[in-house]
Motif scaffolding. Sequence first.
Motif, PDB file in Angstrom:
ATOM      1  N   MET A  81      38.356  38.698  35.338  1.00  0.00           N
ATOM      2  CA  MET A  81      39.668  38.727  34.691  1.00  0.00           C
ATOM      3  C   MET A  81      39.980  37.434  33.931  1.00  0.00           C
ATOM      4  O   MET A  81      41.115  37.227  33.498  1.00  0.00           O
ATOM      5  N   GLU A  82      38.979  36.564  33.796  1.00  0.00           N
ATOM      6  CA  GLU A  82      39.161  35.320  33.034  1.00  0.00           C
ATOM      7  C   GLU A  82      40.300  34.467  33.589  1.00  0.00           C
ATOM      8  O   GLU A  82      41.052  33.842  32.838  1.00  0.00           O
ATOM      9  N   LEU A  83      40.406  34.441  34.895  1.00  0.00           N
ATOM     10  CA  LEU A  83      41.438  33.624  35.550  1.00  0.00           C
ATOM     11  C   LEU A  83      41.022  32.155  35.550  1.00  0.00           C
ATOM     12  O   LEU A  83      39.837  31.828  35.538  1.00  0.00           O
ATOM     13  N   ARG A 140      29.131  50.398  42.996  1.00  0.00           N
ATOM     14  CA  ARG A 140      29.249  49.142  43.733  1.00  0.00           C
ATOM     15  C   ARG A 140      30.192  49.245  44.923  1.00  0.00           C
ATOM     16  O   ARG A 140      30.164  48.387  45.805  1.00  0.00           O
ATOM     17  N   MET A 151      41.170  53.008  40.823  1.00  0.00           N
ATOM     18  CA  MET A 151      40.699  51.739  41.397  1.00  0.00           C
ATOM     19  C   MET A 151      41.248  50.550  40.620  1.00  0.00           C
ATOM     20  O   MET A 151      41.445  49.477  41.168  1.00  0.00           O
ATOM     21  N   MET A 199      32.461  48.851  38.149  1.00  0.00           N
ATOM     22  CA  MET A 199      32.013  49.129  39.516  1.00  0.00           C
ATOM     23  C   MET A 199      30.852  50.117  39.564  1.00  0.00           C
ATOM     24  O   MET A 199      30.477  50.581  40.646  1.00  0.00           O
ATOM     25  N   GLU A 200      30.289  50.431  38.403  1.00  0.00           N
ATOM     26  CA  GLU A 200      29.119  51.319  38.353  1.00  0.00           C
ATOM     27  C   GLU A 200      29.393  52.686  38.984  1.00  0.00           C
ATOM     28  O   GLU A 200      28.535  53.274  39.629  1.00  0.00           O
ATOM     29  N   LEU A 201      30.603  53.175  38.760  1.00  0.00           N
ATOM     30  CA  LEU A 201      30.975  54.491  39.284  1.00  0.00           C
ATOM     31  C   LEU A 201      30.361  55.589  38.431  1.00  0.00           C
ATOM     32  O   LEU A 201      30.105  55.402  37.244  1.00  0.00           O
ATOM     33  N   LEU A 261      52.335  41.176  47.885  1.00  0.00           N
ATOM     34  CA  LEU A 261      51.940  42.496  47.389  1.00  0.00           C
ATOM     35  C   LEU A 261      50.895  43.144  48.291  1.00  0.00           C
ATOM     36  O   LEU A 261      50.925  44.343  48.543  1.00  0.00           O
ATOM     37  N   GLN A 306      38.032  46.351  26.517  1.00  0.00           N
ATOM     38  CA  GLN A 306      37.397  45.685  27.638  1.00  0.00           C
ATOM     39  C   GLN A 306      37.943  46.357  28.896  1.00  0.00           C
ATOM     40  O   GLN A 306      39.140  46.257  29.187  1.00  0.00           O
ATOM     41  N   PRO A 312      45.644  48.716  40.968  1.00  0.00           N
ATOM     42  CA  PRO A 312      46.261  47.532  41.583  1.00  0.00           C
ATOM     43  C   PRO A 312      46.314  46.317  40.653  1.00  0.00           C
ATOM     44  O   PRO A 312      47.149  45.431  40.851  1.00  0.00           O
ATOM     45  N   LEU A 313      45.462  46.282  39.638  1.00  0.00           N
ATOM     46  CA  LEU A 313      45.529  45.162  38.694  1.00  0.00           C
ATOM     47  C   LEU A 313      46.790  45.265  37.836  1.00  0.00           C
ATOM     48  O   LEU A 313      47.376  44.252  37.445  1.00  0.00           O
ATOM     49  N   VAL A 323      38.857  58.446  39.514  1.00  0.00           N
ATOM     50  CA  VAL A 323      38.621  57.456  40.572  1.00  0.00           C
ATOM     51  C   VAL A 323      38.613  56.028  40.004  1.00  0.00           C
ATOM     52  O   VAL A 323      39.228  55.122  40.561  1.00  0.00           O
ATOM     53  N   LEU A 364      38.909  47.192  32.781  1.00  0.00           N
ATOM     54  CA  LEU A 364      39.346  46.305  33.855  1.00  0.00           C
ATOM     55  C   LEU A 364      38.274  46.128  34.917  1.00  0.00           C
ATOM     56  O   LEU A 364      38.085  45.033  35.425  1.00  0.00           O
ATOM     57  N   LEU A 365      37.554  47.190  35.225  1.00  0.00           N
ATOM     58  CA  LEU A 365      36.555  47.124  36.290  1.00  0.00           C
ATOM     59  C   LEU A 365      35.184  47.523  35.770  1.00  0.00           C
ATOM     60  O   LEU A 365      35.068  48.221  34.769  1.00  0.00           O
ATOM     61  N   ALA A 380      27.279  57.814  43.549  1.00  0.00           N
ATOM     62  CA  ALA A 380      28.422  58.137  42.686  1.00  0.00           C
ATOM     63  C   ALA A 380      29.484  57.038  42.751  1.00  0.00           C
ATOM     64  O   ALA A 380      30.191  56.795  41.775  1.00  0.00           O
ATOM     65  N   LEU A 434      46.257  32.932  33.782  1.00  0.00           N
ATOM     66  CA  LEU A 434      46.088  34.271  34.359  1.00  0.00           C
ATOM     67  C   LEU A 434      45.189  35.168  33.506  1.00  0.00           C
ATOM     68  O   LEU A 434      45.047  36.360  33.779  1.00  0.00           O
ATOM     69  N   GLY A 435      44.578  34.583  32.467  1.00  0.00           N
ATOM     70  CA  GLY A 435      43.531  35.278  31.717  1.00  0.00           C
ATOM     71  C   GLY A 435      43.899  36.678  31.261  1.00  0.00           C
ATOM     72  O   GLY A 435      44.906  36.886  30.587  1.00  0.00           O
ATOM     73  N   ARG A 436      43.078  37.633  31.627  1.00  0.00           N
ATOM     74  CA  ARG A 436      43.264  39.005  31.157  1.00  0.00           C
ATOM     75  C   ARG A 436      44.486  39.674  31.778  1.00  0.00           C
ATOM     76  O   ARG A 436      44.953  40.690  31.276  1.00  0.00           O
ATOM     77  N   VAL A 437      44.982  39.112  32.863  1.00  0.00           N
ATOM     78  CA  VAL A 437      46.247  39.620  33.404  1.00  0.00           C
ATOM     79  C   VAL A 437      47.344  39.429  32.361  1.00  0.00           C
ATOM     80  O   VAL A 437      48.221  40.276  32.194  1.00  0.00           O
ATOM     81  N   ALA A 480      49.451  44.056  40.165  1.00  0.00           N
ATOM     82  CA  ALA A 480      49.397  42.594  40.302  1.00  0.00           C
ATOM     83  C   ALA A 480      50.010  41.946  39.063  1.00  0.00           C
ATOM     84  O   ALA A 480      50.792  40.992  39.162  1.00  0.00           O
TER      85      ALA A 480
END
Lengths: 370, 370
Positions: B339-341, B54, A351, A339-341, B125, A334, A354-355, A347, A336-337, B51, A52-55, A358
Amino acid sequence: MDTTTQTASIDTRQTNPGVELDLPKIQPLVQPELDTEVAGLLASTRYPRHALGRVESLLQQMARIQHAPGQAFAGIALDQPQLLVFAADHGIVDEGVSAFAQETSRQRVEEVLLGVAPVNTLVRLHGFDLTLVDAGLAQRLDRPSGTDEDVALLPRKIGHGTRNMVLGPAMPLRQAIAALQAGMDVVRHLPGRVLAIGDIGVGSTACAALLLSRLCGVPLPDACGRDQEQSGGLDSLRRQHRLEKLQLAAARHRKAVTPLDALAAMGGFEIAMQAGAMLQAASERRVVLVDGFVAGAAALVARGLCPAVSDYLVFGHRSTEPGHRLLLIHMQAQPLLDMELRVGQGVGALMAWPLLQAAQALLPIQRQVT
Amino acid sequence: MDTTTQTASIDTRQTNPGVELDLPKIQPLVQPELDTEVAGLLASTRYPRHALGRVESLLQQMARIQHAPGQAFAGIALDQPQLLVFAADHGIVDEGVSAFAQETSRQRVEEVLLGVAPVNTLVRLHGFDLTLVDAGLAQRLDRPSGTDEDVALLPRKIGHGTRNMVLGPAMPLRQAIAALQAGMDVVRHLPGRVLAIGDIGVGSTACAALLLSRLCGVPLPDACGRDQEQSGGLDSLRRQHRLEKLQLAAARHRKAVTPLDALAAMGGFEIAMQAGAMLQAASERRVVLVDGFVAGAAALVARGLCPAVSDYLVFGHRSTEPGHRLLLIHMQAQPLLDMELRVGQGVGALMAWPLLQAAQALLPIQRQVT
């Protein structure tokens, strides 16, 4: 246990009579037994190691945060998640360092109060409570009519925007301390074990770049972004102008090298309050979900005041702000996302939420299948 | 409109009498008017351009997928999301290319049927429907007692595992075509506008590495991963052994250069079915949420058969498999998560799902604030 608790009472009385900052106690997170227990729950003969890596690292971190040494491990608690958005204005906007007029800050805040800003959408989608704190908007902030009753508004205005830091310190030291303490205070009254932190305020990325440059030794042009990269929503000519103004500010405040002095000289009210909120949340063993570049600069300040706070921070995302990448590297974080926000408000933090959900959900199942 | 639709009927009769593959028609997604409309909804004077970063490109893609040219734009539909997990075994496991015994595939599948696998957690979930397809497990698959009634099981076994591709083709061409068509068929009977696709099967990353190497011209050692990187859950000695075996397989099938021939020679039943499912889903204008390295290899095959399919693919995550990074580069794809899964099953696709939901939710709000 208490011997390892990091705490500090920064004595500023020598230079500033009557001004003292009491910081909350934050426990550094070294819990090898808990780590082993969580790793055991995650181990499975059916999957490769660290399937599950970074989870898994996220779970380890959340477990360490929420369980004091000696406490039995009882899973991760994510109920009643809170989002704090701190809003303030910045005097340096007078120098033309942003693509937006100062007035835009209040408009963005009003959209949040009306429930029509991007962050409101995610607050509703993910079931967060949203508290908007007026840390120091330039204008008076009234709740607009037709306001979203689900958004709590806290008036904690330290001043009507900071001063233009090219001409002098953004705020006196006592205001920086007042803002830090207001941030701590706001968190004390919130429920929940997870606190997301974001901000609104035109000109704030200029402060973030200056704080990154000063506190991490990053050259200012790198902290602001070179080449085609955009920062502050500006084109290349205005970006050059912005850099020159920030260089003036940095030169003027070259002696402000401690986190607290740098915060007062080149920070903002919302940055100071975010730093205070992070420190308080960490001292209460909450998971702190950090939003973008400006919240990241607040994290830098908080770390400068009390290094153990880092253990409690989860970085939601990496924004397009060029300095944000460097800031995260300096925080050894590091996100989590990616997304180039470039929207702020929390925000990106929401986003990423949910990780966390999970991760929480995946833990008990792992226990069953092992 | 029909003139631009990519379709193909690959005639394999010359070399394989009686074997023909009918591919569904897939519309390439060039909708500049729709792009302008969505961009207009996203534009705001309050925020910097793009803004939402992605999230905006994701929205653009989903809008293009779900709206045929000429249709009025009516938002993104994400109801009844489906996850298809294809399971199969691989004869090449006989050569010791995996850290796991072949038997593990069936055990992992049974965990999914029992509702205790990681992917079940995320299915619950995020409210997905889960269909598990036996594409070709080596053993007979019976529903275990105490099975999760929410998991649909579709027996579409093409064979009892593929053959050892070091000794000959993994499957005859007619089986590859049967598997592709079974994948298409499975999708035809599913509701929903979003289809997530994942897989289970010991040895599948070996096939993925071979297909990546062959279809993209990536050197096999790179596709398998060098140095400290792990692939197939192996240590360095066994990794060297694995590479040698895969090189033998690649040499044996050096003439299998078309996507279909490479699939038959070095693929797997679940890879072929995933490719078929992607093609069918794209022809029905569904958003296809692709899981990891093996699903990615299926996407490569699907793209080889019908290039327009790429427009419909959203890559959920980048796994730790070293080849996956290269595969995504060759697909010109930027995955949503990193996430390195290394778990398969569609876990990475489902972890990325909330970003699609966030994107969908952010669109109408943008319309209000503009």
